[in-house]
Write an enzyme that holds these catalytic residues in place. Structure first.
Site, PDB file in Angstrom:
ATOM      1  N   ARG A   1      -9.796   1.662   7.160  1.00 57.44           N
ATOM      2  CA  ARG A   1      -9.360   0.917   5.976  1.00 57.44           C
ATOM      3  C   ARG A   1     -10.449   0.871   4.905  1.00 57.44           C
ATOM      4  O   ARG A   1     -10.176   0.693   3.733  1.00 57.44           O
ATOM      5  CB  ARG A   1      -9.012  -0.533   6.350  1.00 57.44           C
TER       6      ARG A   1
ATOM      7  N   LYS B   1       6.517   7.409   0.204  1.00 55.24           N
ATOM      8  CA  LYS B   1       6.990   8.541   1.028  1.00 55.24           C
ATOM      9  C   LYS B   1       8.508   8.542   0.983  1.00 55.24           C
ATOM     10  O   LYS B   1       9.171   8.079   1.915  1.00 55.24           O
ATOM     11  CB  LYS B   1       6.572   8.331   2.482  1.00 55.24           C
TER      12      LYS B   1
ATOM     13  N   ASP C   1       0.824  -1.215   0.000  1.00 52.75           N
ATOM     14  CA  ASP C   1       0.000   0.000   0.000  1.00 52.75           C
ATOM     15  C   ASP C   1       0.855   1.262   0.000  1.00 52.75           C
ATOM     16  O   ASP C   1       0.665   2.158  -0.801  1.00 52.75           O
ATOM     17  CB  ASP C   1      -0.972   0.010   1.201  1.00 52.75           C
TER      18      ASP C   1
ATOM     19  N   ASP D   1      -4.645   2.247   7.382  1.00 48.68           N
ATOM     20  CA  ASP D   1      -5.329   2.412   8.660  1.00 48.68           C
ATOM     21  C   ASP D   1      -4.617   3.367   9.601  1.00 48.68           C
ATOM     22  O   ASP D   1      -3.426   3.641   9.472  1.00 48.68           O
ATOM     23  CB  ASP D   1      -5.401   1.063   9.377  1.00 48.68           C
TER      24      ASP D   1
ATOM     25  N   ASP E   1       7.268   3.472   3.231  1.00 47.38           N
ATOM     26  CA  ASP E   1       7.598   4.555   4.152  1.00 47.38           C
ATOM     27  C   ASP E   1       9.111   4.491   4.416  1.00 47.38           C
ATOM     28  O   ASP E   1       9.897   4.944   3.599  1.00 47.38           O
ATOM     29  CB  ASP E   1       6.745   4.343   5.408  1.00 47.38           C
TER      30      ASP E   1
ATOM     31  N   PHE F   1       0.505  11.599   7.363  1.00 51.40           N
ATOM     32  CA  PHE F   1      -0.108  10.300   7.648  1.00 51.40           C
ATOM     33  C   PHE F   1      -1.461  10.219   6.941  1.00 51.40           C
ATOM     34  O   PHE F   1      -2.307  11.093   7.100  1.00 51.40           O
ATOM     35  CB  PHE F   1      -0.268  10.089   9.154  1.00 51.40           C
TER      36      PHE F   1
HETATM   37  P1  IMP Z   1       7.835   0.817   6.228  1.00 53.06           P
HETATM   38  O1  IMP Z   1       8.374  -0.506   6.660  1.00 53.06           O
HETATM   39  O2  IMP Z   1       8.282   1.923   7.126  1.00 53.06           O
HETATM   40  O3  IMP Z   1       8.085   1.130   4.780  1.00 53.06           O
HETATM   41  O4  IMP Z   1       6.309   0.754   6.548  1.00 53.06           O
HETATM   42  C1  IMP Z   1       5.336   0.490   5.645  1.00 53.06           C
HETATM   43  C2  IMP Z   1       4.065   0.272   6.422  1.00 53.06           C
HETATM   44  O5  IMP Z   1       3.862   1.331   7.375  1.00 53.06           O
HETATM   45  C3  IMP Z   1       2.870   0.303   5.509  1.00 53.06           C
HETATM   46  O6  IMP Z   1       2.571  -0.968   5.018  1.00 53.06           O
HETATM   47  C4  IMP Z   1       1.793   0.836   6.416  1.00 53.06           C
HETATM   48  O7  IMP Z   1       1.218  -0.217   7.129  1.00 53.06           O
HETATM   49  C5  IMP Z   1       2.508   1.698   7.413  1.00 53.06           C
HETATM   50  N1  IMP Z   1       2.385   3.138   7.074  1.00 53.06           N
HETATM   51  C6  IMP Z   1       3.368   3.980   6.731  1.00 53.06           C
HETATM   52  N2  IMP Z   1       2.898   5.208   6.486  1.00 53.06           N
HETATM   53  C7  IMP Z   1       1.563   5.149   6.668  1.00 53.06           C
HETATM   54  C8  IMP Z   1       0.503   6.125   6.553  1.00 53.06           C
HETATM   55  O8  IMP Z   1       0.672   7.306   6.214  1.00 53.06           O
HETATM   56  N3  IMP Z   1      -0.751   5.660   6.824  1.00 53.06           N
HETATM   57  C9  IMP Z   1      -1.010   4.371   7.190  1.00 53.06           C
HETATM   58  N4  IMP Z   1      -0.045   3.441   7.297  1.00 53.06           N
HETATM   59  C10 IMP Z   1       1.229   3.820   7.045  1.00 53.06           C
HETATM   60 MG    MG Z   2       0.643  -2.039   6.019  1.00 51.19          MG
END
Ligand code: IMP
Ligand code: MG
Length: 173
Positions: A161, A127, A96, A155, A99, A148
């Site tokens: 969601r 992001k 989705d 979520d 980050d 966010f």
């Molecule tokens: P990463 O491992 O930091 O890349 O995290 C990715 C996960 O963080 C995604 O699959 C989301 O579950 C969660 N996440 C990161 N940013 C957001 C946001 O803005 N809204 C909701 N979930 C987020």
């Molecule tokens: Mg996720």
């Protein structure tokens, strides 16, 4: 808790999903496409994406969550693994939002060990400014700043969601 105006409307999302699916359709002709959706967040995106992909594919799911303890490291928990064989297949991981990149980096390394023929990544939201681990994103929907967002599978504390659009989330005082 407040959900603001849509950042991306239903129509904007559907348009982008179609563009991504068209690219994927072009790239995976004659291949053995295995789409792996990363739950829970990617469930809605995956469902729209695969409906627009026009080559044969197999679908599977993993469920993972990440716990970022500091700014530079995170721990990923795999709650549910895939059932399909990976060796020799053309795997496409569908997420989705990317980050820090920690979740995808973990899954990517894990999948690569099982020797797929190819491994690519598709993310609806990106992001980039938050990235801690460098991740090659082959199909990227929207670049967003460090805000966010919720809806369309994403979520806050497992809520929102079900919104059909993507909105900016604000915490009320
Ligand atoms: P990463 O491992 O930091 O890349 O995290 C990715 C996960 O963080 C995604 O699959 C989301 O579950 C969660 N996440 C990161 N940013 C957001 C946001 O803005 N809204 C909701 N979930 C987020
Ligand atoms: Mg996720």
């Amino acid at each position: 808790m407040v959900v603001g105006k849509p950042l991306y409307t239903v129509n904007e999302i559907q348009q982008k999903v179609k563009e991504l699916a068209d690219e994927i359709t072009r790239d995976y002709r004659g291949k053995d496409l295995l789409v792996v959706s990363i739950l829970k967040g990617a469930f809605m995106f995956t469902s729209d994406l695969v409906r627009n992909i026009q080559v044969p594919l197999t679908l599977d799911f993993v469920m993972a969550s990440s716990y970022v303890k500091t700014d530079t490291s995170g721990e990923v928990k795999l709650h549910c693994d895939i059932r399909e064989q990976i060796r020799g297949r053309d795997v496409l991981l569908v997420e989705d939002i990317i980050d820090t990149g920690v979740t995808l980096n973990y899954l990517r390394e894990r999948f690569l060990q099982k020797e797929p023929r190819s491994l690519k990544i598709c993310g609806l939201l990106n992001k980039k400014s938050r990235r801690v681990v460098d991740i090659p994103v082959d199909y990227s929907g929207f670049d967003i700043p460090d805000i966010f967002v919720v809806g369309y599978g994403l979520d806050y504390d497992n809520q929102f969601r079900n919104l059909p659009y993507i909105a900016v989330f604000k915490k009320s005082e």
